[in-house]
Each structure stands twice: as structure tokens, then as C-alpha cells.
Design a protein around this motif. Sequence first.
Motif, PDB file in Angstrom:
ATOM      1  N   LYS A  23      33.757  35.912  39.690  1.00  0.00           N
ATOM      2  CA  LYS A  23      33.069  36.149  40.965  1.00  0.00           C
ATOM      3  C   LYS A  23      31.557  36.028  40.839  1.00  0.00           C
ATOM      4  N   THR A  24      31.025  36.348  39.680  1.00  0.00           N
ATOM      5  CA  THR A  24      29.577  36.322  39.491  1.00  0.00           C
ATOM      6  C   THR A  24      29.053  34.906  39.247  1.00  0.00           C
ATOM      7  N   LYS A  30      34.110  27.038  45.311  1.00  0.00           N
ATOM      8  CA  LYS A  30      35.189  26.828  44.354  1.00  0.00           C
ATOM      9  C   LYS A  30      36.153  28.015  44.365  1.00  0.00           C
ATOM     10  N   LEU A  31      35.627  29.217  44.505  1.00  0.00           N
ATOM     11  CA  LEU A  31      36.478  30.405  44.611  1.00  0.00           C
ATOM     12  C   LEU A  31      37.358  30.334  45.854  1.00  0.00           C
ATOM     13  N   ALA A  32      36.782  29.908  46.969  1.00  0.00           N
ATOM     14  CA  ALA A  32      37.515  29.848  48.240  1.00  0.00           C
ATOM     15  C   ALA A  32      38.664  28.844  48.173  1.00  0.00           C
ATOM     16  N   GLN A  38      40.831  32.730  49.010  1.00  0.00           N
ATOM     17  CA  GLN A  38      40.485  32.301  50.363  1.00  0.00           C
ATOM     18  C   GLN A  38      39.580  33.302  51.066  1.00  0.00           C
ATOM     19  N   TRP A  39      39.690  34.566  50.728  1.00  0.00           N
ATOM     20  CA  TRP A  39      38.887  35.606  51.377  1.00  0.00           C
ATOM     21  C   TRP A  39      37.392  35.379  51.167  1.00  0.00           C
ATOM     22  N   ALA A  43      33.219  35.751  53.241  1.00  0.00           N
ATOM     23  CA  ALA A  43      32.322  36.763  52.682  1.00  0.00           C
ATOM     24  C   ALA A  43      31.000  36.112  52.278  1.00  0.00           C
ATOM     25  N   SER A  44      29.952  36.897  52.303  1.00  0.00           N
ATOM     26  CA  SER A  44      28.651  36.358  51.889  1.00  0.00           C
ATOM     27  C   SER A  44      28.632  36.174  50.370  1.00  0.00           C
ATOM     28  N   THR A  45      27.806  35.264  49.921  1.00  0.00           N
ATOM     29  CA  THR A  45      27.676  35.010  48.485  1.00  0.00           C
ATOM     30  C   THR A  45      27.218  36.267  47.766  1.00  0.00           C
TER      31      THR A  45
END
Length: 121
Positions: A23-24, A30-32, A38-39, A43-45
Motif C-alpha cells: 500500500k505504501t 496498480k493496486l486498484a 478495487q476499493w 480512496a485518496s492516495t
Amino acid sequence: MSIAFWITAGLLAVVALVGGITKTFVPKQKLAAAPGGQWTANASTGFVKTLGVLEILAAFGLILPAVTGIAPVLTPITAICWVLLMIGALITHYRNEGVSPVMLLNVTYLSLAVFVAFAAA
């Protein structure tokens, strides 16, 4: 402390460390695109990175106080905080995806954290 405690706390710490580093340092786009991520699209970075840093701190908080004997009360406190984080994760995944397989992982991590909290207390 028992062997079961150390195995469980170690496993949970690895999960927290890997999730936190991801996450960091992995870009939000890429996470999404990843399963269960998908969440992050909504959400903001800053929020995602803050969660990542908290997870990294949790990894250390689950192990170091118990290993060093310095403020060992921090281990069950960290485990309780992890329980709260997993409750938030369950709510977030449910709102974004409905019932999903990722939620089973969240429940598993929550259960491990409850065990660590009681075993370390």
C-alpha cells in the motif's frame, strides 16, 4: 509465551508488513487493478499510503515489544488495533464488492489478531 503465539504473531506480522509495503510503495492505479484492491480506486492516495504505514508499524508492534520485553503491553494493543482495521476492511470490501473471497481473508486475519491479543495479555 507459547509457540502458537509466536507462530501466529509472526504470520500476522508478515501479512501486515507485506500489505503495508504494498500500500505504501505500489501506485494506487496498480493496486486498484489487483484482485481485492478495487476499493483503492475510490480512496485518496494519502489514505491508502497512511494505511500502508500503519500496517508496517503494526508488523513491528506485533513482534518487537514481546521479543524485547520493552513495553510488552503494546503487543496486545497492536493486535486489538489490527482487529479494528480488519473490521474496517470487511466493511469497505462489502460496500465495494458485496460478499467476496477477500472478506474471508479479513476474517482470518481478524481471528489471528484476537488470538494474539489474548495470548499476549
